[in-house]
Design an enzyme around this catalytic site. Sequence first.
Site, PDB file in Angstrom:
ATOM      1  N   ASN A  80      99.511  76.824  -4.114  1.00  0.00           N
ATOM      2  CA  ASN A  80     100.041  77.625  -3.010  1.00  0.00           C
ATOM      3  C   ASN A  80      99.080  78.688  -2.508  1.00  0.00           C
ATOM      4  O   ASN A  80      99.493  79.644  -1.851  1.00  0.00           O
ATOM      5  CB  ASN A  80     101.374  78.249  -3.419  1.00  0.00           C
ATOM      6  CG  ASN A  80     102.343  77.206  -3.936  1.00  0.00           C
ATOM      7  OD1 ASN A  80     102.731  77.248  -5.094  1.00  0.00           O
ATOM      8  ND2 ASN A  80     102.697  76.242  -3.103  1.00  0.00           N
ATOM      9  N   VAL A  87      97.242  83.425   0.444  1.00  0.00           N
ATOM     10  CA  VAL A  87      98.477  83.041  -0.235  1.00  0.00           C
ATOM     11  C   VAL A  87      99.458  82.452   0.778  1.00  0.00           C
ATOM     12  O   VAL A  87      99.654  83.005   1.859  1.00  0.00           O
ATOM     13  CB  VAL A  87      99.118  84.259  -0.948  1.00  0.00           C
ATOM     14  CG1 VAL A  87     100.489  83.924  -1.508  1.00  0.00           C
ATOM     15  CG2 VAL A  87      98.199  84.766  -2.045  1.00  0.00           C
ATOM     16  N   CYS A  88     100.073  81.341   0.392  1.00  0.00           N
ATOM     17  CA  CYS A  88     101.058  80.674   1.246  1.00  0.00           C
ATOM     18  C   CYS A  88     102.386  80.606   0.496  1.00  0.00           C
ATOM     19  O   CYS A  88     102.609  79.709  -0.320  1.00  0.00           O
ATOM     20  CB  CYS A  88     100.566  79.272   1.613  1.00  0.00           C
ATOM     21  SG  CYS A  88     101.708  78.386   2.690  1.00  0.00           S
ATOM     22  N   ILE A  89     103.233  81.599   0.743  1.00  0.00           N
ATOM     23  CA  ILE A  89     104.591  81.586   0.199  1.00  0.00           C
ATOM     24  C   ILE A  89     105.543  81.907   1.349  1.00  0.00           C
ATOM     25  O   ILE A  89     105.181  82.586   2.311  1.00  0.00           O
ATOM     26  CB  ILE A  89     104.793  82.556  -0.987  1.00  0.00           C
ATOM     27  CG1 ILE A  89     104.394  83.988  -0.629  1.00  0.00           C
ATOM     28  CG2 ILE A  89     104.062  82.068  -2.220  1.00  0.00           C
ATOM     29  CD1 ILE A  89     104.689  85.012  -1.716  1.00  0.00           C
TER      30      ILE A  89
END
Length: 165
Positions: A80, A87-89
């Site tokens: 992720n 950051v990819c959330i």
Amino acid sequence: MTDSSALLLAKQLKELQKNPVDGFSAGLLNDNIYEWEILVMGAPDTLYEGGFFKAIMTFPRDYPIMPPTLKFVTEMFHPNVYPDGTVCISILHPPGDDKYGYEDASERWSPVHTVETILLSVISMLSSPNDESPANIEAAKEFRQDYPQFKKKVQRMVQRTVDML
């Protein structure tokens, strides 16, 4: 500092300094209220345990209406986290409906989030990767198909963060 986003960020920073949270520390980068230097400590009982990961959190002027971005500047290998460290959330995705239909609007950014809730989500992400919607295809593929190799790669990366201290 008279705009409301700067005042809110100053308040959140003061609160974090007064009541530190296990797992991370935060401070201003170059005395800029809109850029924070973050240190995330790898949580116990995770692959990232013992690591020290530096990141930069950049806030837009319309925070908290829109989310900040978080980018690791320390090497990070995780499904992720994009290869460039971003950051990819879900909670860092702009508010509203997901044009791809993957996320509910309730999972995305909301002004109720704070630096603390964001960083707690990042710590949770490190311990529980979501390989269904990867930002780093290579990491997700290795996590799924060759977990021992993924684990070895992460452990070497963690050791490099310790060696840099």
